[in-house]
Scaffold this motif. Structure first.
Motif, PDB file in Angstrom:
ATOM      1  N   GLU A  36       0.825  -1.206   0.000  1.00 22.78           N
ATOM      2  CA  GLU A  36       0.000   0.000   0.000  1.00 22.78           C
ATOM      3  C   GLU A  36       0.863   1.261   0.000  1.00 22.78           C
ATOM      4  OE1 GLU A  36      -3.548   0.451   2.206  1.00 22.78           O
ATOM      5  OE2 GLU A  36      -3.799  -1.717   2.467  1.00 22.78           O
ATOM      6  N   ILE A  37       1.975   1.232   0.730  1.00 22.64           N
ATOM      7  CA  ILE A  37       2.882   2.378   0.740  1.00 22.64           C
ATOM      8  C   ILE A  37       3.530   2.556  -0.627  1.00 22.64           C
ATOM      9  CG2 ILE A  37       5.079   3.195   1.690  1.00 22.64           C
ATOM     10  CD1 ILE A  37       4.103   2.133   4.387  1.00 22.64           C
ATOM     11  N   ALA A  38       3.872   1.462  -1.286  1.00 20.42           N
ATOM     12  CA  ALA A  38       4.459   1.550  -2.626  1.00 20.42           C
ATOM     13  C   ALA A  38       3.495   2.214  -3.599  1.00 20.42           C
ATOM     14  CB  ALA A  38       4.856   0.161  -3.118  1.00 20.42           C
ATOM     15  N   VAL A  39       2.222   1.923  -3.495  1.00 13.85           N
ATOM     16  CA  VAL A  39       1.220   2.550  -4.362  1.00 13.85           C
ATOM     17  C   VAL A  39       1.112   4.044  -4.062  1.00 13.85           C
ATOM     18  CG1 VAL A  39      -1.255   2.637  -4.871  1.00 13.85           C
ATOM     19  CG2 VAL A  39      -0.095   0.437  -4.759  1.00 13.85           C
ATOM     20  N   LEU A  40       1.129   4.406  -2.781  1.00 12.63           N
ATOM     21  CA  LEU A  40       1.024   5.814  -2.397  1.00 12.63           C
ATOM     22  C   LEU A  40       2.246   6.626  -2.846  1.00 12.63           C
ATOM     23  CD1 LEU A  40      -0.436   5.446   1.208  1.00 12.63           C
ATOM     24  CD2 LEU A  40      -1.609   6.413  -0.782  1.00 12.63           C
ATOM     25  N   LEU A  41       3.405   5.984  -2.917  1.00 14.99           N
ATOM     26  CA  LEU A  41       4.632   6.687  -3.308  1.00 14.99           C
ATOM     27  C   LEU A  41       4.945   6.556  -4.794  1.00 14.99           C
ATOM     28  CD1 LEU A  41       6.981   5.827  -0.312  1.00 14.99           C
ATOM     29  CD2 LEU A  41       5.888   8.005  -0.811  1.00 14.99           C
ATOM     30  N   ASP A  42       4.026   6.023  -5.565  1.00 21.09           N
ATOM     31  CA  ASP A  42       4.259   5.793  -6.990  1.00 21.09           C
ATOM     32  C   ASP A  42       4.359   7.119  -7.759  1.00 21.09           C
ATOM     33  OD1 ASP A  42       4.697   4.153  -9.144  1.00 21.09           O
ATOM     34  OD2 ASP A  42       2.571   3.943  -9.624  1.00 21.09           O
ATOM     35  N   ASN A  43       5.145   7.124  -8.832  1.00 20.13           N
ATOM     36  CA  ASN A  43       5.328   8.265  -9.738  1.00 20.13           C
ATOM     37  C   ASN A  43       5.763   9.546  -9.033  1.00 20.13           C
ATOM     38  OD1 ASN A  43       4.549   6.694 -11.949  1.00 20.13           O
ATOM     39  ND2 ASN A  43       2.397   7.128 -11.565  1.00 20.13           N
ATOM     40  N   LYS A  84       6.390  12.997   3.104  1.00 17.46           N
ATOM     41  CA  LYS A  84       5.387  13.474   4.066  1.00 17.46           C
ATOM     42  C   LYS A  84       4.096  13.883   3.358  1.00 17.46           C
ATOM     43  CE  LYS A  84       8.335  14.837   7.867  1.00 17.46           C
ATOM     44  NZ  LYS A  84       8.799  15.938   8.726  1.00 17.46           N
ATOM     45  N   SER A  85       4.213  14.502   2.182  1.00 18.55           N
ATOM     46  CA  SER A  85       2.998  14.915   1.479  1.00 18.55           C
ATOM     47  C   SER A  85       2.216  13.723   0.946  1.00 18.55           C
ATOM     48  CB  SER A  85       3.338  15.866   0.337  1.00 18.55           C
ATOM     49  OG  SER A  85       4.018  15.178  -0.698  1.00 18.55           O
ATOM     50  N   ARG A  86       2.910  12.656   0.593  1.00 14.02           N
ATOM     51  CA  ARG A  86       2.239  11.480   0.040  1.00 14.02           C
ATOM     52  C   ARG A  86       1.743  10.499   1.092  1.00 14.02           C
ATOM     53  NH1 ARG A  86       2.914   9.785  -5.472  1.00 14.02           N
ATOM     54  NH2 ARG A  86       3.100  11.689  -6.697  1.00 14.02           N
ATOM     55  N   LEU A  87       2.410  10.446   2.256  1.00 11.25           N
ATOM     56  CA  LEU A  87       2.098   9.398   3.231  1.00 11.25           C
ATOM     57  C   LEU A  87       1.462   9.874   4.531  1.00 11.25           C
ATOM     58  CD1 LEU A  87       5.185   7.012   3.110  1.00 11.25           C
ATOM     59  CD2 LEU A  87       2.992   6.748   1.985  1.00 11.25           C
ATOM     60  N   ASN A  88       1.833  11.054   5.013  1.00 20.83           N
ATOM     61  CA  ASN A  88       1.423  11.465   6.345  1.00 20.83           C
ATOM     62  C   ASN A  88      -0.100  11.545   6.466  1.00 20.83           C
ATOM     63  OD1 ASN A  88       2.449  11.884   8.873  1.00 20.83           O
ATOM     64  ND2 ASN A  88       2.836  14.057   8.592  1.00 20.83           N
ATOM     65  N   TYR A  89      -0.634  10.804   7.404  1.00 19.26           N
ATOM     66  CA  TYR A  89      -2.063  10.711   7.721  1.00 19.26           C
ATOM     67  C   TYR A  89      -2.904  10.129   6.583  1.00 19.26           C
ATOM     68  CZ  TYR A  89      -0.799  13.123  11.916  1.00 19.26           C
ATOM     69  OH  TYR A  89      -0.209  13.450  13.112  1.00 19.26           O
ATOM     70  N   LYS A  90      -2.293   9.316   5.742  1.00 15.22           N
ATOM     71  CA  LYS A  90      -3.049   8.566   4.732  1.00 15.22           C
ATOM     72  C   LYS A  90      -3.499   7.265   5.373  1.00 15.22           C
ATOM     73  CE  LYS A  90      -2.154  11.388   1.368  1.00 15.22           C
ATOM     74  NZ  LYS A  90      -2.797  12.615   1.311  1.00 15.22           N
ATOM     75  N   LYS A  91      -4.749   6.920   5.140  1.00 26.58           N
ATOM     76  CA  LYS A  91      -5.329   5.717   5.731  1.00 26.58           C
ATOM     77  C   LYS A  91      -4.941   4.491   4.907  1.00 26.58           C
ATOM     78  CE  LYS A  91      -9.501   4.046   7.765  1.00 26.58           C
ATOM     79  NZ  LYS A  91     -10.152   4.535   8.924  1.00 26.58           N
ATOM     80  N   VAL A  92      -4.586   3.407   5.592  1.00 29.69           N
ATOM     81  CA  VAL A  92      -4.279   2.138   4.946  1.00 29.69           C
ATOM     82  C   VAL A  92      -5.325   1.119   5.362  1.00 29.69           C
ATOM     83  CG1 VAL A  92      -1.810   2.512   4.655  1.00 29.69           C
ATOM     84  CG2 VAL A  92      -2.642   1.546   6.773  1.00 29.69           C
ATOM     85  N   LYS A 109      13.805   3.659  -2.483  1.00 28.98           N
ATOM     86  CA  LYS A 109      14.825   3.881  -3.500  1.00 28.98           C
ATOM     87  C   LYS A 109      14.165   4.538  -4.703  1.00 28.98           C
ATOM     88  CE  LYS A 109      18.735   1.626  -5.622  1.00 28.98           C
ATOM     89  NZ  LYS A 109      19.489   0.382  -5.717  1.00 28.98           N
ATOM     90  N   ILE A 110      14.675   5.697  -5.092  1.00 24.18           N
ATOM     91  CA  ILE A 110      14.143   6.427  -6.234  1.00 24.18           C
ATOM     92  C   ILE A 110      15.183   6.382  -7.341  1.00 24.18           C
ATOM     93  CG2 ILE A 110      13.328   8.657  -7.072  1.00 24.18           C
ATOM     94  CD1 ILE A 110      12.465   9.276  -4.221  1.00 24.18           C
ATOM     95  N   LEU A 111      14.765   5.881  -8.492  1.00 18.23           N
ATOM     96  CA  LEU A 111      15.652   5.786  -9.641  1.00 18.23           C
ATOM     97  C   LEU A 111      15.389   6.941 -10.602  1.00 18.23           C
ATOM     98  CD1 LEU A 111      15.215   1.965 -10.328  1.00 18.23           C
ATOM     99  CD2 LEU A 111      17.010   3.073  -9.015  1.00 18.23           C
TER     100      LEU A 111
END
Length: 115
Positions: A36-43, A84-92, A109-111
């Protein structure tokens, strides 16, 4: 003494069969959380000069199953704000309270995009 040996053997066999189960629900919960975190941090909309950069994110979940970022350790400044903008207080979507009040640490890891 013979009865004690028989009871001890039964206890050993019973407990070994409990731990021999291939599915560990705790690991599946962590795997689900990681996905779920990987999806939230995508792109990411971050430009980096190096081929890749890495960050370490420490977070916890509150009683509403929301991610609360504790620290973001990275050499690049913009990554902390991005995470922080993508994850903080996002519900899983996790079932149960097994992960409540636990600290988690994951690596990110960001490529660099290829042109």
């Amino acid at each position: 003494m013979k009865k004690l040996t028989v009871v001890f053997t039964i206890v050993i066999l019973a407990t070994s069969s409990l731990f021999a189960n291939g599915k560990n629900p705790k690991n599946s919960t962590y795997e689900k959380l990681r996905n779920e975190i990987a999806v939230l941090l995508d792109n990411p909309l971050i430009t980096i000069e190096t081929p890749s950069t890495e960050a370490f994110i420490e977070f916890t979940l509150n009683n509403k199953n929301e991610i609360v970022i504790l620290t973001v350790d990275s050499e690049k400044e913009g990554i902390e704000a991005y995470v922080k903008s993508r994850l903080n207080y996002k519900k899983v979507n996790l079932t149960g309270n097994s992960t409540y009040k636990k600290n988690f640490r994951i690596s990110l890891k960001i490529l660099r995009a290829r042109n």
